[in-house]
Design a protein around this motif. Structure first.
Motif, PDB file in Angstrom:
ATOM      1  N   ASN A 101     -68.002  -4.791 -66.472  1.00  0.00           N
ATOM      2  CA  ASN A 101     -68.420  -5.672 -65.372  1.00  0.00           C
ATOM      3  C   ASN A 101     -67.236  -6.140 -64.533  1.00  0.00           C
ATOM      4  O   ASN A 101     -67.311  -7.175 -63.901  1.00  0.00           O
ATOM      5  CB  ASN A 101     -69.156  -6.890 -65.943  1.00  0.00           C
ATOM      6  CG  ASN A 101     -68.245  -7.755 -66.814  1.00  0.00           C
ATOM      7  OD1 ASN A 101     -67.083  -7.416 -67.061  1.00  0.00           O
ATOM      8  ND2 ASN A 101     -68.756  -8.884 -67.254  1.00  0.00           N
ATOM      9  N   ASP A 102     -66.129  -5.370 -64.561  1.00  0.00           N
ATOM     10  CA  ASP A 102     -64.891  -5.875 -63.961  1.00  0.00           C
ATOM     11  C   ASP A 102     -64.414  -5.114 -62.728  1.00  0.00           C
ATOM     12  O   ASP A 102     -63.266  -5.248 -62.323  1.00  0.00           O
ATOM     13  CB  ASP A 102     -63.778  -5.918 -65.027  1.00  0.00           C
ATOM     14  CG  ASP A 102     -63.411  -4.531 -65.557  1.00  0.00           C
ATOM     15  OD1 ASP A 102     -64.158  -3.554 -65.286  1.00  0.00           O
ATOM     16  OD2 ASP A 102     -62.370  -4.423 -66.241  1.00  0.00           O
ATOM     17  N   ARG A 103     -65.305  -4.317 -62.089  1.00  0.00           N
ATOM     18  CA  ARG A 103     -64.888  -3.584 -60.899  1.00  0.00           C
ATOM     19  C   ARG A 103     -64.907  -4.500 -59.667  1.00  0.00           C
ATOM     20  O   ARG A 103     -65.582  -5.530 -59.662  1.00  0.00           O
ATOM     21  CB  ARG A 103     -65.826  -2.404 -60.628  1.00  0.00           C
ATOM     22  CG  ARG A 103     -65.867  -1.352 -61.720  1.00  0.00           C
ATOM     23  CD  ARG A 103     -67.077  -0.467 -61.536  1.00  0.00           C
ATOM     24  NE  ARG A 103     -68.276  -1.307 -61.358  1.00  0.00           N
ATOM     25  CZ  ARG A 103     -69.439  -0.878 -60.912  1.00  0.00           C
ATOM     26  NH1 ARG A 103     -69.604   0.381 -60.556  1.00  0.00           N
ATOM     27  NH2 ARG A 103     -70.462  -1.697 -60.798  1.00  0.00           N
ATOM     28  N   ILE A 146     -67.242 -13.472 -68.189  1.00  0.00           N
ATOM     29  CA  ILE A 146     -66.319 -12.790 -69.094  1.00  0.00           C
ATOM     30  C   ILE A 146     -65.946 -11.461 -68.480  1.00  0.00           C
ATOM     31  O   ILE A 146     -66.825 -10.744 -67.985  1.00  0.00           O
ATOM     32  CB  ILE A 146     -66.986 -12.448 -70.435  1.00  0.00           C
ATOM     33  CG1 ILE A 146     -67.421 -13.695 -71.156  1.00  0.00           C
ATOM     34  CG2 ILE A 146     -66.053 -11.652 -71.331  1.00  0.00           C
ATOM     35  CD1 ILE A 146     -67.873 -13.405 -72.559  1.00  0.00           C
ATOM     36  N   LEU A 147     -64.681 -11.104 -68.530  1.00  0.00           N
ATOM     37  CA  LEU A 147     -64.304  -9.800 -67.997  1.00  0.00           C
ATOM     38  C   LEU A 147     -64.160  -8.793 -69.128  1.00  0.00           C
ATOM     39  O   LEU A 147     -63.298  -8.923 -70.007  1.00  0.00           O
ATOM     40  CB  LEU A 147     -63.034  -9.924 -67.178  1.00  0.00           C
ATOM     41  CG  LEU A 147     -63.321 -10.653 -65.851  1.00  0.00           C
ATOM     42  CD1 LEU A 147     -62.050 -11.173 -65.222  1.00  0.00           C
ATOM     43  CD2 LEU A 147     -64.061  -9.727 -64.880  1.00  0.00           C
ATOM     44  N   LEU A 148     -65.054  -7.802 -69.102  1.00  0.00           N
ATOM     45  CA  LEU A 148     -65.105  -6.765 -70.132  1.00  0.00           C
ATOM     46  C   LEU A 148     -64.658  -5.460 -69.491  1.00  0.00           C
ATOM     47  O   LEU A 148     -65.238  -5.019 -68.482  1.00  0.00           O
ATOM     48  CB  LEU A 148     -66.543  -6.618 -70.644  1.00  0.00           C
ATOM     49  CG  LEU A 148     -67.209  -7.885 -71.208  1.00  0.00           C
ATOM     50  CD1 LEU A 148     -68.711  -7.678 -71.371  1.00  0.00           C
ATOM     51  CD2 LEU A 148     -66.570  -8.265 -72.529  1.00  0.00           C
ATOM     52  N   LEU A 185     -63.191 -17.269 -64.650  1.00  0.00           N
ATOM     53  CA  LEU A 185     -63.124 -15.917 -65.217  1.00  0.00           C
ATOM     54  C   LEU A 185     -62.551 -16.035 -66.622  1.00  0.00           C
ATOM     55  O   LEU A 185     -61.529 -16.694 -66.839  1.00  0.00           O
ATOM     56  CB  LEU A 185     -62.221 -15.030 -64.356  1.00  0.00           C
ATOM     57  CG  LEU A 185     -62.724 -14.817 -62.928  1.00  0.00           C
ATOM     58  CD1 LEU A 185     -61.720 -13.986 -62.126  1.00  0.00           C
ATOM     59  CD2 LEU A 185     -64.100 -14.144 -62.919  1.00  0.00           C
ATOM     60  N   ILE A 186     -63.238 -15.426 -67.571  1.00  0.00           N
ATOM     61  CA  ILE A 186     -62.814 -15.527 -68.973  1.00  0.00           C
ATOM     62  C   ILE A 186     -62.431 -14.154 -69.499  1.00  0.00           C
ATOM     63  O   ILE A 186     -63.290 -13.295 -69.655  1.00  0.00           O
ATOM     64  CB  ILE A 186     -63.958 -16.073 -69.869  1.00  0.00           C
ATOM     65  CG1 ILE A 186     -64.627 -17.293 -69.217  1.00  0.00           C
ATOM     66  CG2 ILE A 186     -63.443 -16.408 -71.258  1.00  0.00           C
ATOM     67  CD1 ILE A 186     -65.836 -17.815 -69.990  1.00  0.00           C
ATOM     68  N   PRO A 187     -61.135 -13.933 -69.741  1.00  0.00           N
ATOM     69  CA  PRO A 187     -60.762 -12.655 -70.365  1.00  0.00           C
ATOM     70  C   PRO A 187     -61.447 -12.583 -71.732  1.00  0.00           C
ATOM     71  O   PRO A 187     -61.430 -13.559 -72.478  1.00  0.00           O
ATOM     72  CB  PRO A 187     -59.240 -12.759 -70.514  1.00  0.00           C
ATOM     73  CG  PRO A 187     -58.816 -13.856 -69.591  1.00  0.00           C
ATOM     74  CD  PRO A 187     -59.978 -14.801 -69.496  1.00  0.00           C
ATOM     75  N   SER A 199     -60.397  -6.841 -70.146  1.00  0.00           N
ATOM     76  CA  SER A 199     -59.964  -6.180 -68.911  1.00  0.00           C
ATOM     77  C   SER A 199     -58.454  -6.317 -68.765  1.00  0.00           C
ATOM     78  O   SER A 199     -57.869  -7.295 -69.242  1.00  0.00           O
ATOM     79  CB  SER A 199     -60.632  -6.832 -67.702  1.00  0.00           C
ATOM     80  OG  SER A 199     -62.028  -6.748 -67.819  1.00  0.00           O
ATOM     81  N   SER A 200     -57.853  -5.349 -68.070  1.00  0.00           N
ATOM     82  CA  SER A 200     -56.401  -5.412 -67.858  1.00  0.00           C
ATOM     83  C   SER A 200     -56.075  -6.571 -66.917  1.00  0.00           C
ATOM     84  O   SER A 200     -56.928  -7.033 -66.154  1.00  0.00           O
ATOM     85  CB  SER A 200     -55.927  -4.112 -67.220  1.00  0.00           C
ATOM     86  OG  SER A 200     -56.470  -4.020 -65.907  1.00  0.00           O
ATOM     87  N   ALA A 201     -54.821  -7.006 -66.967  1.00  0.00           N
ATOM     88  CA  ALA A 201     -54.380  -8.090 -66.081  1.00  0.00           C
ATOM     89  C   ALA A 201     -54.606  -7.716 -64.624  1.00  0.00           C
ATOM     90  O   ALA A 201     -54.997  -8.554 -63.798  1.00  0.00           O
ATOM     91  CB  ALA A 201     -52.913  -8.402 -66.338  1.00  0.00           C
TER      92      ALA A 201
END
Ligand code: SAH
Length: 366
Positions: free
Chosen positions: A276-278, A270-272, A298-300, A312-314
């Motif tokens: 955890n999205d760097r 999951i992208l938060l 990858l799960i938005p 997370s942003s696109a």
């Protein structure tokens, strides 16, 4: 299982169990295949309509057995074709089941527990606490109902609309092991749903010992809800990590596909936003997956009332994905489906009673 007992619900019995049932009633084993076909291929719940059984047997079954699915109490259709059912169980609890149509395939997402005991901080199911395990009849019942309501692929066709099943709804399937395995056996049974083991995916938060047992007993496709690349963060997001940390978990994933060259574990991440999205997280993921044949989903993050995270942003999602792609890892960003009817990943809530809200501690919770 005699006349004095409550009727047995045949919906959750797999072939050996149904054969045992018929043996107890002095009937031959092939009755099990006949009845399996009626129930799961014809969607028939009325024994009197099972015309290749003798009248005597039909009458007897009407007394000692039943085919009793959960009750549909809500049926919602999303703008994108995703469909969600709220199903009421006999004790008044309810769970959700979601159908996701895609080009060339149809995926049914089913639940394995009423609520969940794992307390993952980003998941709506967790916010509602845990009530109980589903029986195998309640698990297969979700497939039975959806299959019946979805009909067939076009007029005159025998082709089922459901081509894939994922255990990604409410609950942790590996904490309801026996019922989940029985139910998956029926999904794979030729006289029932006849799905190949590769078309069934069990998603787990990482109950390590049960992953090994699953490989032994029912080697379906495995998805792992990873979401973090170091123990410190994963301990927070997915608290069962405190019991089975990353090193053990990755080894268990490797063992799961070891010896089956075409198999890969699906890693769900999951992208938060800001958590955890760097790009560094993506690089750490590449390192972590080095020894595990895998592909990444990858799960938005899907928001829900009271959820504390942001999606997370696109751009961040794309940046993350490109790091994995450059490292040669098959990576797909999961499209959010059914958000308008709260049917997206992590949004399933159900309605239930007897809930026990879990504390932050994982000790003794499982
Ligand atoms: N307990 C199992 C089965 C549930 S699967 C497991 O953890 O895998 C549900 C999937 O949706 C998991 O990958 C889960 O991490 C993900 N999910 C949960 N909450 C979410 C949310 N708010 N947004 C997006 N995905 C979420």
């Amino acid at each position: 299982m005699g006349f004095v007992n409550a009727p047995v619900n045949l919906l959750g019995l797999n072939r050996p169990q149904l054969e045992a049932f018929f043996a107890e009633h002095g009937e031959k084993a092939f009755r099990a295949s006949q009845v399996l076909k009626w129930i799961h291929q014809q969607g028939e719940s009325d024994f009197q309509k099972m015309t290749n059984l003798s009248k005597g047997l039909r009458d007897k079954l009407s007394v000692v057995a039943t085919v009793r699915p959960p009750e549909v109490i809500a049926d919602r259709l999303s703008e994108d074709g995703t469909r969600k059912w709220l199903l009421q169980l006999e004790d008044g609890n309810s769970v959700e089941t979601v159908f996701i149509p895609e080009k060339g395939r149809g995926t049914l997402c089913i639940s394995s527990q009423v609520g969940c005991s794992l307390n993952c901080t980003f998941c709506n199911t967790a916010q509602h606490g845990y009530s109980r395990n589903l029986s195998s009849a309640e698990i297969v019942g979700q497939v039975w109902i959806a299959d019946r309501l979805l009909g067939r692929e076009g007029p005159g066709s025998h082709q089922r609309v459901i081509t894939n099943i994922v255990l990604m709804g409410m609950g942790e399937p590996l904490l309801n092991f026996d019922s989940v395995v029985s139910a998956m056996e029926l999904m794979m049974e030729d006289f029932a749903y006849g799905l190949s083991r590769r078309r069934i995916t069990l998603s787990t938060s990482g109950v390590v010992p049960m992953m090994d047992r699953l490989k032994e007993l029912c080697h379906v496709s495995l998805a792992l809800s990873l979401h973090a690349t170091n123990n410190e963060l994963r301990d927070q997001l997915v608290p069962i990590n405190r019991k089975y940390p990353l090193e053990e978990l990755m080894e268990a994933c490797r063992r799961y596909v070891d010896g089956s060259p075409r198999s890969r574990v699906t890693i769900e991440y999951i992208l938060l936003d800001g958590v955890n999205d760097r790009a560094e997280d993506a690089s750490a993921l590449v390192v972590l997956l080095r020894r595990v044949p895998s592909k990444v989903n990858l799960i938005p993050y899907n928001p829900y009332p009271g959820g504390g995270y942001r999606r997370s942003s696109a751009e961040a999602i794309e940046r993350f994905r490109s790091v994995l792609i450059r490292a040669g890892i098959t990576t797909v960003t999961r499209k959010t489906r059914g958000e308008d009817i709260e049917a997206a990943c992590g949004q399933l809530a159900g309605q239930f009673k007897d809930r026990t809200r879990r504390s932050g501690s994982v000790d003794g919770s499982y």
